[in-house]
Design a protein around this motif. Structure first.
Motif, PDB file in Angstrom:
ATOM      1  N   TRP A 114       2.249-109.355  -6.829  1.00 25.49           N
ATOM      2  CA  TRP A 114       1.723-109.726  -5.203  1.00 25.49           C
ATOM      3  C   TRP A 114       0.127-108.813  -5.781  1.00 25.49           C
ATOM      4  O   TRP A 114      -0.114-107.958  -5.801  1.00 25.49           O
ATOM      5  CB  TRP A 114       1.880-108.680  -4.137  1.00 25.49           C
ATOM      6  CG  TRP A 114       0.916-109.269  -2.813  1.00 25.49           C
ATOM      7  CD1 TRP A 114       1.807-109.874  -1.603  1.00 25.49           C
ATOM      8  CD2 TRP A 114       0.061-108.801  -1.935  1.00 25.49           C
ATOM      9  NE1 TRP A 114       0.739-109.779  -0.846  1.00 25.49           N
ATOM     10  CE2 TRP A 114      -0.164-109.583  -1.160  1.00 25.49           C
ATOM     11  CE3 TRP A 114      -0.597-107.640  -2.787  1.00 25.49           C
ATOM     12  CZ2 TRP A 114      -1.422-109.521  -0.283  1.00 25.49           C
ATOM     13  CZ3 TRP A 114      -2.334-107.711  -1.634  1.00 25.49           C
ATOM     14  CH2 TRP A 114      -2.428-107.985  -0.616  1.00 25.49           C
ATOM     15  N   PRO A 115      -1.047-110.037  -5.590  1.00 24.71           N
ATOM     16  CA  PRO A 115      -1.021-110.914  -4.435  1.00 24.71           C
ATOM     17  C   PRO A 115      -0.836-112.504  -5.386  1.00 24.71           C
ATOM     18  O   PRO A 115      -0.581-113.520  -4.970  1.00 24.71           O
ATOM     19  CB  PRO A 115      -2.517-111.256  -4.169  1.00 24.71           C
ATOM     20  CG  PRO A 115      -3.301-110.821  -5.130  1.00 24.71           C
ATOM     21  CD  PRO A 115      -2.284-109.242  -5.304  1.00 24.71           C
TER      22      PRO A 115
ATOM     23  N   LEU B  85      -2.186-117.362 -10.900  1.00 23.94           N
ATOM     24  CA  LEU B  85      -3.123-117.261  -9.532  1.00 23.94           C
ATOM     25  C   LEU B  85      -1.606-118.888  -9.320  1.00 23.94           C
ATOM     26  O   LEU B  85      -1.441-118.609  -8.089  1.00 23.94           O
ATOM     27  CB  LEU B  85      -4.133-118.340 -10.233  1.00 23.94           C
ATOM     28  CG  LEU B  85      -4.787-118.294  -8.739  1.00 23.94           C
ATOM     29  CD1 LEU B  85      -4.598-116.684  -7.851  1.00 23.94           C
ATOM     30  CD2 LEU B  85      -5.886-118.375  -9.353  1.00 23.94           C
ATOM     31  N   LEU B  86      -1.240-119.371  -9.798  1.00 24.79           N
ATOM     32  CA  LEU B  86      -0.370-120.913  -9.293  1.00 24.79           C
ATOM     33  C   LEU B  86       0.372-121.133 -10.425  1.00 24.79           C
ATOM     34  O   LEU B  86       0.692-121.283 -11.603  1.00 24.79           O
ATOM     35  CB  LEU B  86      -1.320-122.178  -9.623  1.00 24.79           C
ATOM     36  CG  LEU B  86      -0.993-123.522  -9.329  1.00 24.79           C
ATOM     37  CD1 LEU B  86      -1.101-123.449  -7.635  1.00 24.79           C
ATOM     38  CD2 LEU B  86      -1.840-124.915  -9.680  1.00 24.79           C
TER      39      LEU B  86
ATOM     40  N   LEU C  97       6.642-105.370   1.528  1.00 25.88           N
ATOM     41  CA  LEU C  97       7.371-105.167   0.875  1.00 25.88           C
ATOM     42  C   LEU C  97       8.334-106.157  -0.345  1.00 25.88           C
ATOM     43  O   LEU C  97       8.896-105.928  -0.708  1.00 25.88           O
ATOM     44  CB  LEU C  97       8.104-106.633   2.446  1.00 25.88           C
ATOM     45  CG  LEU C  97       8.093-106.314   4.189  1.00 25.88           C
ATOM     46  CD1 LEU C  97       8.573-107.292   4.528  1.00 25.88           C
ATOM     47  CD2 LEU C  97       9.657-105.263   3.992  1.00 25.88           C
ATOM     48  N   VAL C  98       7.180-105.996  -0.941  1.00 32.11           N
ATOM     49  CA  VAL C  98       7.218-107.650  -1.699  1.00 32.11           C
ATOM     50  C   VAL C  98       7.236-106.582  -3.159  1.00 32.11           C
ATOM     51  O   VAL C  98       7.760-106.836  -4.218  1.00 32.11           O
ATOM     52  CB  VAL C  98       6.327-108.623  -1.814  1.00 32.11           C
ATOM     53  CG1 VAL C  98       6.351-108.893  -3.834  1.00 32.11           C
ATOM     54  CG2 VAL C  98       6.037-110.017  -0.913  1.00 32.11           C
ATOM     55  N   LEU C  99       6.404-105.738  -3.270  1.00 35.77           N
ATOM     56  CA  LEU C  99       6.176-104.952  -3.928  1.00 35.77           C
ATOM     57  C   LEU C  99       7.356-103.742  -4.273  1.00 35.77           C
ATOM     58  O   LEU C  99       7.832-102.764  -5.885  1.00 35.77           O
ATOM     59  CB  LEU C  99       4.320-103.622  -4.022  1.00 35.77           C
ATOM     60  CG  LEU C  99       3.316-104.740  -4.055  1.00 35.77           C
ATOM     61  CD1 LEU C  99       2.416-103.742  -4.097  1.00 35.77           C
ATOM     62  CD2 LEU C  99       3.118-105.040  -5.723  1.00 35.77           C
ATOM     63  N   LEU C 100       8.263-103.417  -2.965  1.00 34.57           N
ATOM     64  CA  LEU C 100       9.657-102.622  -3.548  1.00 34.57           C
ATOM     65  C   LEU C 100      10.343-102.918  -3.498  1.00 34.57           C
ATOM     66  O   LEU C 100      11.399-102.117  -3.583  1.00 34.57           O
ATOM     67  CB  LEU C 100       9.089-101.408  -1.852  1.00 34.57           C
ATOM     68  CG  LEU C 100       7.892-100.549  -2.300  1.00 34.57           C
ATOM     69  CD1 LEU C 100       8.156 -99.514  -1.414  1.00 34.57           C
ATOM     70  CD2 LEU C 100       7.714-100.250  -3.420  1.00 34.57           C
ATOM     71  N   ARG C 101      10.292-105.108  -3.376  1.00 30.74           N
ATOM     72  CA  ARG C 101      11.268-105.930  -3.659  1.00 30.74           C
ATOM     73  C   ARG C 101      12.308-105.669  -2.546  1.00 30.74           C
ATOM     74  O   ARG C 101      13.498-105.078  -2.368  1.00 30.74           O
ATOM     75  CB  ARG C 101      12.499-105.012  -4.914  1.00 30.74           C
ATOM     76  CG  ARG C 101      11.490-104.789  -6.230  1.00 30.74           C
ATOM     77  CD  ARG C 101      12.504-105.170  -7.315  1.00 30.74           C
ATOM     78  NE  ARG C 101      11.340-105.045  -8.490  1.00 30.74           N
ATOM     79  CZ  ARG C 101      11.381-106.172  -8.966  1.00 30.74           C
ATOM     80  NH1 ARG C 101      12.157-107.412  -8.938  1.00 30.74           N
ATOM     81  NH2 ARG C 101      10.956-106.125 -10.163  1.00 30.74           N
ATOM     82  N   LEU C 102      11.646-105.096  -1.153  1.00 26.10           N
ATOM     83  CA  LEU C 102      12.157-105.424   0.027  1.00 26.10           C
ATOM     84  C   LEU C 102      12.894-106.479   0.337  1.00 26.10           C
ATOM     85  O   LEU C 102      12.473-106.834   2.009  1.00 26.10           O
ATOM     86  CB  LEU C 102      11.734-104.306   1.458  1.00 26.10           C
ATOM     87  CG  LEU C 102      11.813-102.315   0.743  1.00 26.10           C
ATOM     88  CD1 LEU C 102      10.856-102.185   1.856  1.00 26.10           C
ATOM     89  CD2 LEU C 102      12.659-101.868  -0.068  1.00 26.10           C
TER      90      LEU C 102
END
Length: 308
Positions: A40-41, A47-48, A111-116
């Motif tokens: 993320w991001p 990027l794509l 949520l994304v970085l901690l894989r939640l």
């Protein structure tokens, strides 16, 4: 003319926000939250994304729409800063909306970085999505007030002393209802019941995952909230007959969403029904906030009819 254009833009931003929220529900329900990995991001480190994986494009499209929403809300706040006086209600709610959308982005990144996401069953995920939903309601409320305040002569949010208990209680109740709804939806995704009776038995057993044990509380609180709102709004439109139509519309949305919630249970929460339930819940919250805004703004300007 500036205020009219601003109000139209604010309405467009509000509708865009609802669309992003409902699409986010599809990302969760379809198990696409990990479509971009733990990056993320960026999406899978680029990027794509260069892939045909459906889940990746679902998650990527949600990130793009969320980023666009961030830009739109930022533009709304900048526009409000230009046309409204410093310290005015209209400016404050527009800036508040921008703060809320920044928090949305940070929670999403968390949520994304901690894989939640996807199949994660941790308590931290339950807590995070509850906070995510509450902040979403905060963002919708701020955008609703931003839209309404541009056309109101004396916009205000607070009620007179002695009239604040019910509005505050209903706001907190809806926030709790939304948080429980987010957990219930997570439970339906992670632990889809094989039948209505099996799902209820598991919810009441006290041995399942926290998302399963909490799931049963959501419909109970929903019935209680609608009953409490019906009592309060009936007293409100006795005092302000001009708000009866608006109150009836909000009450109709509340009752309609109760029926959708029941259908969710009976049909074992298909994704399309979950999204519709969330869409109507967002419409109900917006309508409720608008009603509170109208009542607070008119409390001292309209003659009293009946008793409060």
């Amino acid at each position: 003319m500036n205020k009219v254009s601003y109000q139209r833009f604010a309405l467009g931003v509000l509708l865009a926000c609802v669309a992003v929220i409902v699409w986010g529900a599809y990302v969760r329900a379809s198990g696409s939250g990990a479509g971009c990995g733990s990056h993320w991001p960026l999406c899978n480190g680029v990027l794509l994304p260069q892939t045909e994986a459906q889940k990746t494009w679902i998650e990527f499209s949600h990130r793009l729409s969320s980023g666009l929403l961030l830009v739109l809300v930022g533009g709304l706040a900048a526009w409000a800063w230009k046309i409204f006086p410093s310290g005015s209600f209209a400016l404050r709610v527009a800036v508040t909306a921008f703060v809320a959308v920044l928090l949305e982005a940070l929670i999403g990144a968390f949520l994304v970085l901690l894989r939640l996401v996807e199949h994660d069953q941790s308590v931290l995920r339950v807590i995070s999505i509850s906070l995510h939903l509450v902040n979403t309601l905060f963002l919708l409320a701020a955008l609703t007030c931003a839209y309404l305040s541009a056309g109101e002569l004396a916009p205000r949010w607070s009620f007179p002393s002695g009239q604040r208990l019910w509005p505050r209680g209903l706001i907190l109740g809806f926030a709790a209802l939304g948080a429980l709804g987010a957990v219930a939806a997570l439970g339906d995704t992670l632990f889809p019941p094989s039948s209505v009776l099996a799902g209820i038995a598991l919810d009441l057993s006290g041995t399942g995952h926290v998302a399963e044990r909490i799931r049963v509380l959501h419909p109970l609180l929903a019935v209680g909230w609608v009953g409490a709102f019906a009592w309060w709004v009936s007293a409100l439109w006795e005092r302000f007959p001009s708000l009866k139509k608006q109150g009836m519309r909000t009450l109709s949305l509340a009752c309609g969403n109760l029926l959708l919630g029941l259908c969710n249970i009976l049909f074992l929460a298909p994704v399309s029904l979950q999204m519709l339930h969330l869409l109507v819940a967002d419409a109900l919250w917006i309508s409720f906030v608008a009603l509170l805004f109208s009542a607070a703004s008119r409390w001292q300007r309209e003659p009293i009819s009946g008793t409060s």
